[in-house]
Design an enzyme around this catalytic site. Structure first.
Site, short mmCIF file in Angstrom:
data_model
loop_
_atom_site.label_atom_id
_atom_site.label_comp_id
_atom_site.label_asym_id
_atom_site.label_seq_id
_atom_site.Cartn_x
_atom_site.Cartn_y
_atom_site.Cartn_z
CE1 TYR A 240 -4.23 -1.13 -0.11
CE2 TYR A 240 -3.34 -2.54 1.84
CZ TYR A 240 -4.57 -2.16 0.77
OH TYR A 240 -5.82 -3.02 0.57
CG ASP A 268 -7.62 -2.96 -5.75
OD1 ASP A 268 -7.08 -2.63 -4.80
OD2 ASP A 268 -7.88 -4.31 -6.31
CG HIS A 361 -9.03 -5.11 -2.75
ND1 HIS A 361 -8.09 -4.26 -2.53
CD2 HIS A 361 -9.00 -5.60 -1.27
CE1 HIS A 361 -7.38 -4.19 -1.39
NE2 HIS A 361 -8.20 -4.93 -0.41
O1 173 Z 1 -9.33 -5.37 2.01
C1 173 Z 1 -8.93 -5.18 2.97
O2 173 Z 1 -9.52 -5.29 3.93
C2 173 Z 1 -7.63 -4.31 2.97
O3 173 Z 1 -6.94 -4.45 2.08
C3 173 Z 1 -7.17 -3.37 3.99
C4 173 Z 1 -6.70 -2.26 3.82
C5 173 Z 1 -6.36 -1.31 4.87
C6 173 Z 1 -6.46 -1.72 5.76
C7 173 Z 1 -6.94 -3.05 6.44
C8 173 Z 1 -7.47 -3.86 5.23
#
Ligand code: 173
Length: 503
Positions: A240, A268, A361
């Protein structure tokens, strides 16, 4: 104060408010007063544990190094004197007692015959919060269900009279050997389901020669997961991208030094989707009185669920022009995870990236995003037409994830041009219900399914699975099996037929 200092639980307990807020995590005492308003999950949850031991609440949703990364070293005031810390009394509720009874009644793994079984068992034995978080998807969860049902619109055209005495379903992903064309994809918050968290995946992957994609938001720390790998075990990293690019640069370069073999940049999720099952859990508020007070000043609206509370660092400004920067800071292969149309796959190819994951996702982002399988077909077609590429391809690799439950699903994706397929939730359910052993059993089920299905379609190896072995002509037709709208359906009252008269 020196961090060697030993502090009594009684002294910590005095610092139980916004003006002076100390908490205990993993036996260490931290002064988090100045951090309260910077906490991505909001101040309220920290204040609930002010003056007390917060380890149990902290553990599943933070990697162990989260505190030390975010707090200056002098904010660690010392160690708590053993057995003196105030803990929040956790009453074992009746519901929890019933759940523990169900845990004790889990069927033995020998009775778990397929990946669906794990989901059914996990639903019964997992803590409700964890089930809500893992199983939830965006809006009406149409894409979530479409991901799976899309596979039902692809049918085999099996070949017969081939000597299939020997079959081999091993292959390569980004040049690395794998015993099957699958990888364990990144999923956040592994410790919500099992106390060992993502270590279950690392260890199971090692024993089955499978690649694990480590998530940015793992419950275990990145280094813990890399340290747990066997010599030569291949791991990828899902990234991320942080608004603070220095943080991202540090993560990426650290990963490269630690031997990570591929960087999967998530594209995404500029904002997390609404996952309403998760939202209904009111994540941190176990105490019903707290839900009523939810209007209290706290910059984070936790009615938005677990994921949104901890995702505020993700940069919604990420764009194509950032790609050269990634190429400058790392030599790892770069793959975009979350591509949803052929135009973007071609752009990724033109920018010199190593591949794309055609993914929505797990249906957790844009509802009505198409399944990765459907996008795969258009991407393969357009990369062939417009760039002269043939798939599968060593230089530009296509991956798909979402909805996979069977080796036949994987074989269909491979026939349509995928190098490999990511599997996420089924392994979360396996580990939640049975730990590492469950994940290994899940992998073994897939191995067995591969052997049988390769024989039955008439292919000796993964390379022999060709495009003509599937009929995907119905894939684009959403008329065939559009998933029902469950929320609408459960409100709708069925009409009645004419009834017999009373005599
Ligand atoms: O899909 C998710 O839950 C995910 O990618 C996510 C993103 C940020 C924090 C926790 C989970």
């Amino acid at each position: 104060m020196s961090s060697k200092k030993v502090i009594s639980g009684k002294e910590v307990a005095v610092h139980n408010n916004r003006e002076s807020c100390w908490i205990i995590v993993h036996g260490k005492v931290y002064d988090v007063t100045d951090f309260l308003d910077d906490h991505p999950g909001g101040s309220k949850i920290i204040l609930k544990y002010a003056g007390k031991d917060a380890t149990q609440e902290y553990e599943p949703i933070h990697p162990p190094d989260a505190i030390t990364t975010h707090l200056a070293p002098e904010k660690c005031l010392g160690s708590v004197e053993p057995d003196t810390a105030l803990k929040i009394e956790v009453k074992v509720s009746d519901l929890e007692k019933q759940r523990l009874e169900r845990v004790a009644r889990r069927p033995p793994l020998s009775e778990v015959l397929n990946l669906h079984d794990f989901e059914a068992i996990a639903k019964l034995v997992m803590p409700e919060k964890a089930w809500a978080y893992y199983s939830s998807a965006a809006d009406d969860e149409i894409t979530n269900r479409e991901n799976h049902t899309a596979y039902h619109r692809v049918w085999f055209r099996p070949r017969i009279m081939i000597d299939v005495t020997k079959v081999d379903w091993s292959t390569k992903i980004l040049g690395h050997h794998t015993s099957m064309p699958i990888y364990i994809t990144a999923t956040a918050l592994g410790k919500l389901g099992h106390p060992d968290g993502e270590l279950n995946f690392t260890r199971a992957a090692a024993n089955h020669n499978i690649i694990q994609m480590i998530p940015t938001l793992a419950s275990c720390s990145f280094d813990e997961l890399v340290d747990a790998a066997q010599p030569g075990q291949v791991q990828f990293l899902q990234l991320y991208v942080n608004t603070n690019r220095d943080v991202t640069k540090r993560i990426v370069q650290h990963a490269e030094r630690r031997g990570i073999k591929g960087l999967f940049i998530t594209v995404d999720a500029p904002q997390l989707g609404r996952r309403e099952k998760d939202m209904r859990q009111k994540f941190e508020a176990d105490d019903p009185s707290e839900v009523k007070n939810a209007g209290e000043s706290d910059s984070v609206d936790r009615s938005q669920g677990a994921a949104r509370a901890i995702s505020s660092f993700i940069d919604p400004g990420l764009q194509w022009s950032d790609i050269p920067w990634f190429k400058k800071i790392t030599k790892m292969p770069l793959i975009l995870k979350g591509v949803q149309r052929w135009e973007d796959a071609l752009k990724a190819y033109d920018l010199g990236l190593t591949g794309v994951v055609l993914s929505n996702h797990g249906g957790r982002q844009l509802d009505f995003a198409p399944s990765g399988l459907e996008v795969l077909v258009e991407v393969v077609e357009q990369l062939g037409k417009k760039r002269g590429l043939k798939f599968p391809n060593e230089k530009f690799q296509l991956f798909v994830d979402g909805g996979v439950r069977r080796a036949t699903d994987v074989i269909k994706a491979v026939a349509l041009g995928a190098t490999a397929v990511g599997i996420g939730r089924p392994f979360l359910y396996a580990h939640s219900a049975y730990g590492q052993e469950g994940v290994e059993h899940g992998l073994q089920i897939l191995q067995d399914e591969f052997q049988m299905n390769l024989r039955l379609i008439g292919a000796n190896t993964i390379k022999d699975i060709s495009r003509d072995m599937v009929d995907a002509s119905g894939l684009g037709s959403h008329v065939v099996s559009v998933p029902g709208d469950r929320l609408y359906d459960s409100n709708y009252e069925s009409m009645q037929h004419a009834q017999l008269r009373e005599l």
